[in-house]
Structure formats: C-alpha cells, structure tokens
Write an enzyme that holds these catalytic residues in place. Structure first.
Site, PDB file in Angstrom:
ATOM      1  N   GLU A  45       0.732  -1.204  -0.007  1.00  0.00           N
ATOM      2  CA  GLU A  45       0.114  -0.064   0.130  1.00  0.00           C
ATOM      3  C   GLU A  45       0.834   1.375   0.018  1.00  0.00           C
ATOM      4  OE1 GLU A  45      -3.514   1.746   2.953  1.00  0.00           O
ATOM      5  OE2 GLU A  45      -2.185   0.198   3.666  1.00  0.00           O
ATOM      6  N   LYS A 113      -9.097   2.739  -2.148  1.00  0.00           N
ATOM      7  CA  LYS A 113      -9.515   2.184  -0.806  1.00  0.00           C
ATOM      8  C   LYS A 113     -10.959   2.766  -0.470  1.00  0.00           C
ATOM      9  CE  LYS A 113      -7.115   1.636   3.576  1.00  0.00           C
ATOM     10  NZ  LYS A 113      -5.869   2.168   4.453  1.00  0.00           N
ATOM     11  N   CYS A 149      -5.716  -3.097   2.365  1.00  0.00           N
ATOM     12  CA  CYS A 149      -5.483  -3.084   3.930  1.00  0.00           C
ATOM     13  C   CYS A 149      -6.707  -2.998   4.708  1.00  0.00           C
ATOM     14  CB  CYS A 149      -4.625  -1.855   4.514  1.00  0.00           C
ATOM     15  SG  CYS A 149      -3.787  -1.778   6.013  1.00  0.00           S
TER      16      CYS A 149
END
Length: 556
Positions: A45, A113, A149
């Site tokens: 990330e 994200k 994540c």
C-alpha cells in the site's frame, strides 16, 4: 484459460517522500519477477510515496509527481510481468489511496480504498476520499480482487468482490507493528477466506518510518477443506523479502501452491527487532550515521546503548557519563562496564561546575526558598544541554532513554532527560525493560550488530532504579513499585479500564487514583469531581490537545 499463475511478493521498505528511490526499488523487484517468469509483481500500500505520508499527500505537486512516477514505471516495465503498486490518485477535487495495476506499458486499472482508518495511528478519513465498492479486475484471464489494507478487515469489500466473480484476493498493506499483531491480522484474513472461499495473499510493508514500524510478516492463505483456512506461505518479519508464489487452477478453483513457511519469533524477539529496525531506519532515512546518549549506569540507558549497538554497530555509539556528587561510584563503574561490554565509546563530562554557575546566577531570585525539584531538574537540563552540544558538534543523533512508565506519569524532565531526537524504548514499560535486558543477555541473532553474550551487566538489572538527583534517591520514593505502576498503566492506557475495574482486580483505590492523576494531570481530578456523564480515561486523555503539559507540570 491459464492453469498456472505466478505472483512475486515484494515485502519491501519504502521511504516516505523518496519517489525516485521507491520507484527504483519497484524496478529492481520487477526485474527479479521477470527473471522468475512471474505474471504479477505485488508491492505494498502507498509504496511509491512511502507510508504513512500524512499531510505530505495533500500537497498537489507531490501527488502529481507520485502519479507521474507510477505512469513512468508502467512505461519502463512494459515488457514483462504486470505490477500492482500502492500510490495516491487525484481525480478532480477527489484524492484516493489507490492501488495501481500496470500492464503492457499502461495503467490497466486503479483500485480505490473504500474503508479509511481514522483511529489510533491513522487519520486517513481526513486525507483521502472514500473509494466506491468495486468489482475485480481481469489480469491474464484471471479475475483478481484487491481490498486495500483496512478494506480486508471488514466483510463488505471482500463480499462484493466474491459476489462479482473474483478468483483470488490480493491484499496490499501498510500495517504497523504492535505486539502479537500477526495473530490479529490472521484472524481477520481467515474470516475473509472463509466468507469468500477464495485464496488470499496478504502483503505487508516492512521498515521503520519515524515512530511507526512495519513488520512485514506477509502470508498466503488457501480455503481449507473443512471450511476454514490453511496458511501455505509465511514470510519472516522485519526483513525485506522478494518471494515467488505459484497458483494452480483445480476443480475447486485457484489455490496457492505451498511454499516457504518462515519461523515467527516470540514476542520478546519481535519487540527487540522492532526497536532495532526502527532506530536503524530512522537514522538511515534521516541521514544520521552515529548516535550519542547519556549513560547513567542505570538500566534504561544500558538497554538503549545495546539497541543502538545492535542497530548501527558499537563503533558508531558514543556513551556519555555526566556525573555530579550525587552519582554513586557504583553507577560510574556500571556505566563503564556496560560500555566496555558493548565496545562502545564512553566519555565523561562533569556537571558540578555548570550546575553551581546556574545556582549562582539564580541565587538572588531563589533566596529564602527551600531546595526542591527545581534544583534537581537543573542538573537534568544541564545534562541535556551538554548532550545536545555533543550532538550538534559531531553530527550524532541524541537518543532519549526514558521508558514508557516514567514518561506516562511525568517522572521525567522536559528539556532534560527528555531531550533528544529518538527514543528506542519509548513504548516499553519499566518491567519490560528489565525483562528485555535479560532476554538480550541470553539471545543473539545474526541481524544484531552488537556483541553476543551478557552485554547488560547483571548488577544494573538487579539494583533499585534511581535518578540520582539528590542523596539516596530511589524511583520508588516518588512512584509505586514498578510492577504495580505498570499493571495499573496497562489497565488505564492499553485496556481503557476504569478505577472500579482495577480495584476489582485487587489494586488499592488510592494508588489507582494517584496514578490516574499522574497520567492525566490535575485536570482529571476536576473532571472527575464535576457533575454530568463520564467518558473513559483514554477518551479524556485523547481529547486534550496538549496532554503532556499536565503530565510534566509538576516536574517543571
């Protein structure tokens, strides 16, 4: 359709702000992936910028340069495996934490994200916009879903990917270390595998960035026959690793071929490795090559000197003894013994003359008052002045040596023993300092640059801790015994317990109240006495913009 798919995992250590350097790391990993015949290189990330970028990513020019660097990486790496790499993506007024997928010289797609963490170490809700729930992308005929994540810590993103046809989940991460973090991650990722019945690749960043440390420890899970999950690949923590993982298509879909399963050290070794790597990376990324620290003959400075020796080599460590008439001969001997065992340099600078000069300069104002912590703290602050002078003159990073117990309750002197640029033991309670010294004396690893053996003198571990700022001073003159103090602090700070919870565990109510006041300051007493609803002690602490002022007020 293919029956084999090879993924190269790049568990690598980026540097925040070093766009060309991070891109060069990506290119070098891509070369290894190409030589291995991989179909996809996976990087963590926000890899191109380093993580966490904090407000740096809000600078439009920086984000534009980061995006341009990724697009150039796509062009440079056109003839070979695809690349998945984390980086920012700006679109109009929107800014996203994105994972870019590059193939054939172009940007194939971007995953944005969705779940933005905004607690503890993270503030992404302020920095980024929420990405939409997205379906998988197709790469070489395989449909891949990439929750970024936090997206994989909750079911919604993975559920959407599974329902829209994903065959493999690849999770790029920037997940900081804390004790036993791997077990926590594993629990969440097993849940995603069970829910989706898909194999999952968990790739984490590694390395230190300021006060945050990323431990890597990447892994791959397959769905289990009994409905659970099976770990088939596990990378070591705290190391940069490039590893190739093969996937094969079978009657039940894609499954990872079992590969390397690295040993995961116990929590004592992982904590010590985290402290060592954190210091080493802070220095490397800040441009320092040597350190200086005050060596008191006590356990905290002995441990900091040992960590520094293991991180950068004892030849790059300067220990300085700064005695006064209150410094015992035993402390002088212990400091010399500790430095000698490490083969670190030890210098001595006496503070009596400077202390007397300050006392003379203040005498007309202090006349008629009794000596108290004021005079004690003058000594501590003079030590800070002298250590900073050495740091400035020789370009050596000054290390602070206060443990978490002392700093939490204000048993430290601002501008004195709190002076310095980095503290390797800032997150160790005093009782763990003792045990960590014992662990290091019994253990040595290849990644440690300091000597093996009993490097912390046993007498330092067993003697009562003292600041030695007045005759016969002991820490327990001012604080509860450390085993009691640390247990209460852990309850208040780590577990967010209330006074009644700790009393139920057997702690004395007045002792708990005293520690609460030391931790949260006199404002806490006023808050507790005021009418109205109550928030937790942790919420009270976090709600104060400058909580440390209260903690240190009595030490000023």
């Amino acid at each position: 359709m293919p029956d084999r798919f090879r993924i190269t995992l790049g568990q690598l250590n980026p540097t925040v702000g070093d766009l060309p350097g991070n891109a060069a790391k990506a290119r070098a990993a891509w070369e290894q992936a190409r030589e291995a015949g991989s179909d996809l290189l996976v990087l963590p990330e926000m890899f191109i910028t380093g993580y966490q970028t904090q407000d740096l990513v809000l600078k439009a020019a920086f984000t534009a340069d980061a995006m341009a660097e990724i697009e150039q990486l796509a062009r440079d790496c056109a003839d070979g495996p695809a690349i998945g790499i984390g980086g920012p993506y700006a679109e109009g007024a929107k800014l996203y934490n994105a994972w870019w997928v590059l193939q054939d010289g172009k940007v194939l797609t971007r995953v944005l994200k969705h779940d933005l963490p905004h607690k503890q170490l993270f503030d992404e809700l302020r920095l980024f916009d929420h990405g939409p729930l997205q379906g998988p992308y197709s790469l070489n005929g395989i449909r891949i879903g990439s929750p970024i994540c936090e997206d994989a810590w909750w079911p919604d993103v993975a559920e959407t990917l599974g329902e829209s046809g994903a065959e493999i989940l690849i999770v790029p991460n920037g997940s900081p270390y804390h004790r036993n973090k791997l077990d926590l991650r594993m629990g969440h990722m097993v849940a995603r595998v069970v829910e989706s019945d898909l194999p999952l690749v968990y790739l984490n960043s590694v390395g230190g960035q300021d006060d945050q440390i990323y431990d890597g420890a990447s892994f791959v899970l397959n769905p289990g026959e009994d409905g659970g999950a099976v770990k088939v690949v596990q990378l070591a923590p705290f190391d940069e690793i490039i590893e190739h993982v093969d996937f094969a298509r079978g009657p039940e879909g894609w499954r990872a071929v079992p590969g390397r399963l690295d040993h995961q050290p116990d929590e004592w070794e992982q904590d010590y490795n985290a402290m060592t790597l954190g210091l080493r990376d802070y220095m490397r990324k800040s441009g320092f090559k040597r350190v200086v620290l005050g060596m008191s003959g006590g356990i905290d400075s002995a441990l900091v000197a040992t960590i520094a020796s293991d991180a950068i080599g004892p030849e790059n460590v300067r220990c300085v003894m700064l005695p006064s008439e209150y410094t015992s001969q035993a402390s002088l001997d212990d400091a010399a013994d500790a430095a000698t065992r490490l083969s670190a340099r030890l210098d001595t600078v006496h503070i009596e003359g400077a202390r007397d000069a300050v006392g003379d300069a203040l005498a007309h104002l202090m006349a008629g008052t009794k000596p108290d912590t004021t005079e004690e703290n003058i000594q501590s602050r003079l030590r800070g002045v002298m250590l900073m002078a050495i740091s400035n003159k020789f370009g050596e990073l000054l290390l602070t040596t206060g443990n978490k117990s002392e700093v939490a309750v204000g048993y430290a002197t601002i501008y004195g023993d709190m002076a310095g640029g980095y503290n390797p033991i800032k997150d160790l309670y005093k009782t763990r300092v003792f045990q960590t010294c014992r662990w290091r004396n019994d253990n040595h690893r290849d990644w440690m640059m300091g000597p093996a053996g009993e490097v912390v003198p046993p007498q330092i571990i067993t003697k009562p801790p003292s600041a030695e700022l007045r005759p016969d001073q002991k820490d327990e003159d001012s604080l509860p015994p450390y085993e009691v103090l640390d247990a209460i602090l852990e309850g208040l700070v780590e577990k967010d317990l209330a006074l009644k919870d700790l009393v139920a565990q057997g702690f004395d109510p007045e002792t708990v109240k005293r520690v609460e006041t030391l931790l949260y300051g006199s404002e806490w007493k006023r808050y507790q006495a005021a009418p109205g609803p109550r928030i937790s002690t942790k919420a009270f602490w976090l709600d104060r913009r400058y909580p440390l002022v209260n903690r240190w007020r009595d030490q000023l």
